[in-house]
Design an enzyme around this catalytic site. Structure first.
Site, PDB file in Angstrom:
ATOM      1  CB  SER A 153      -0.924   0.027   1.219  1.00  0.00           C
ATOM      2  OG  SER A 153      -1.847  -1.038   1.168  1.00  0.00           O
ATOM      3  CB  ILE A 186       4.182  -0.709   6.455  1.00  0.00           C
ATOM      4  CG1 ILE A 186       4.039  -0.019   5.094  1.00  0.00           C
ATOM      5  CG2 ILE A 186       4.973  -2.002   6.344  1.00  0.00           C
ATOM      6  CD1 ILE A 186       3.127  -0.736   4.108  1.00  0.00           C
ATOM      7  CB  THR A 187       1.111  -4.491   9.891  1.00  0.00           C
ATOM      8  OG1 THR A 187      -0.185  -3.951   9.623  1.00  0.00           O
ATOM      9  CG2 THR A 187       1.069  -5.271  11.198  1.00  0.00           C
ATOM     10  N   GLY A 266      -3.550 -14.066   2.492  1.00  0.00           N
ATOM     11  CA  GLY A 266      -3.875 -13.121   3.549  1.00  0.00           C
ATOM     12  C   GLY A 266      -5.362 -12.907   3.713  1.00  0.00           C
ATOM     13  NE  ARG A 267      -7.459  -9.809  -1.254  1.00  0.00           N
ATOM     14  CZ  ARG A 267      -7.128  -9.560  -2.514  1.00  0.00           C
ATOM     15  NH1 ARG A 267      -7.274 -10.501  -3.422  1.00  0.00           N
ATOM     16  NH2 ARG A 267      -6.650  -8.370  -2.864  1.00  0.00           N
ATOM     17  CD  GLU A 395      -4.088  -9.101   4.809  1.00  0.00           C
ATOM     18  OE1 GLU A 395      -4.219 -10.208   4.254  1.00  0.00           O
ATOM     19  OE2 GLU A 395      -3.576  -8.957   5.930  1.00  0.00           O
ATOM     20  CD  GLU A 399     -16.478  -1.598  -0.586  1.00  0.00           C
ATOM     21  OE1 GLU A 399     -17.276  -1.043   0.189  1.00  0.00           O
ATOM     22  OE2 GLU A 399     -15.351  -2.003  -0.231  1.00  0.00           O
TER      23      GLU A 399
END
Length: 416
Positions: A153, A186-187, A266-267, A395, A399
């Site tokens: 991102s 950013i985690t 990840g989803r 992630e 939509e």
């Protein structure tokens, strides 16, 4: 607000109703064992920290190192990976990882998100690299010696990861790559030893393993968020960062494939976090409805709550089945297990938001309260309400998942 003084603490553990009304006929025996193992570890090491983490301040309290080290001590980071890097070497690693995420999210979605990024995103991406990269970076991820981060991102690009939208650029200069750009949300970045970075190389995208101590890498001030306050996020800026060929993850120009495969995994994980939060909110609500009286009878006597909880139990069971099916297909070698992954992401995250909202409503004023002035007791559902919303956003926003499903139904030539 009208409240009573006999309020439960947010650390109270309700009865696990899924054990009685949900029957997992999909998962193999090793996955059931992983669920039991992680549930025990989470109850012992995450539950006591969850209230503090949920109400913390990202800038003042920082990364919950004690929770991270506890998971490392329980060997949780080895679940997704092979024995060659010190992992468990499971036959169905994605399925086991997904149920681990659900069990962590039951107590703390922040801790589940840390695990998701450390293992499913950063770890899984590195696992697609060379053996040398796996030994250098993935083996210490498994032990918890280092923390991993994953950066796609940007301030102007999140769901859209097309080359035209990604402004972070890596240019080839002699035998070096020069990386410039700006990543956002950013985690784990504030404590990470490395970041897997998606960057434009010419007219295509590539991924790089970037050590955070490399000159030119700067991690910004942590964000303050509505929820998931233990999932510390911050901007990462790359200013003339020099990298050698050992930093390139996969083939040049193959970064979008690495990113999309990783984000698909990840989803599934995010779907599982939604189920974990929904189950926690459900269990707390059921316990409250049994014990709270209004108009001379327990709230559970009201048909409204009986029917609503019946519907939510059904939705949670469906969401759990969807993420398990998606994970099992991933374990079967399907790199992009659609439509199950998209369906699981939508259903799991939306049932979490719906159930958390219902939980706050059931608890009334106390459900909306972080800390009661009369006795300092904490609502067991307020943090779930705040934490649940992000699942519908990150992630791959829901939509986007619906667009993925529409393409499955109608074809790209009609949906675009």
């Amino acid at each position: 607000m009208t409240t009573t003084t006999d309020r439960p603490s947010s650390t109270a553990v309700p009865r696990r109703l899924a054990d009685a009304i949900y029957h997992d006929l999909l998962s193999p025996d090793e996955t059931h064992e992983i669920r039991r193992r992680v549930r025990s570890a989470a109850k012992q090491s995450v539950a006591p920290l969850a209230n503090r983490i949920a109400r913390g301040d990202e800038r003042r309290d920082g990364f919950p190192r004690d929770a991270f080290e506890a998971l490392a001590g329980h060997g949780v980071f080895g679940i997704p990976f092979g024995k060659n890097v010190g992992g468990d070497g499971l036959q169905f690693p994605a399925t086991a990882t997904a149920v681990a995420v659900e069990e962590l999210a039951y107590y703390s979605n922040s801790v589940a998100a840390i695990f998701d990024v450390h293992c499913i995103l950063a770890g899984n991406a590195v696992n697609q690299g060379t053996e040398a990269q796996r030994q250098r970076w993935l083996a210490p991820v498994v032990t918890g010696e280092i923390v991993g981060a994953f950066a796609t991102s940007e301030p102007g690009a999140s769901s859209d990861l097309s080359p035209a939208a990604v402004s972070t650029v890596a240019e080839r200069r002699g035998d070096r790559w020069i990386l410039d750009g700006h990543k956002r949300w950013i985690t784990n970045s504030v404590v990470a030893a490395f970041v897997v970075v998606l960057a434009r190389t010419g007219d295509r995208l590539s991924t790089f393993i970037v050590p955070t101590d490399t000159p030119g890498v700067r991690v910004g001030t942590p964000d303050r968020k509505l929820g998931n306050r233990g999932q510390i996020t911050a901007d990462v800026v790359f200013d003339g960062v020099e990298l050698d060929d050992a930093a390139l993850l996969g083939e040049e120009g193959g970064g979008l494939k690495v990113a999309l495969q990783t984000l698909t995994y990840g989803r599934i994980g995010i779907a599982a976090t939604g189920v974990g939060m929904a189950q926690a909110a459900f269990d707390h609500t059921a316990d409250h409805l049994r014990t709270r009286h209004a108009f001379g009878e327990p709230l559970v006597a009201k048909q409204h709550w009986q029917f609503l909880m019946a519907d939510r139990a059904t939705e949670i069971a469906m969401a759990r089945d969807l993420y398990l099916k998606a994970a099992l297909r991933l374990d079967a070698g399907v790199a992009f297990p659609e439509p199950e992954a998209a369906m699981a992401k939508v259903r799991g995250t939306e049932v979490a938001v719906d159930m958390a909202r219902d939980a706050v409503q059931a608890f009334g004023g106390f459900g909306f309260t972080q800390e009661l002035g009369a006795d300092d007791s904490s609502s067991p559902v307020e943090a779930i309400y705040r934490d649940s919303k992000i699942g519908e956003i990150y992630e791959g926003a829901n939509e986007i998942q619906r667009w993925v499903l529409a393409r499955q139904i109608f074809g790209r030539e009609l949906t675009g």
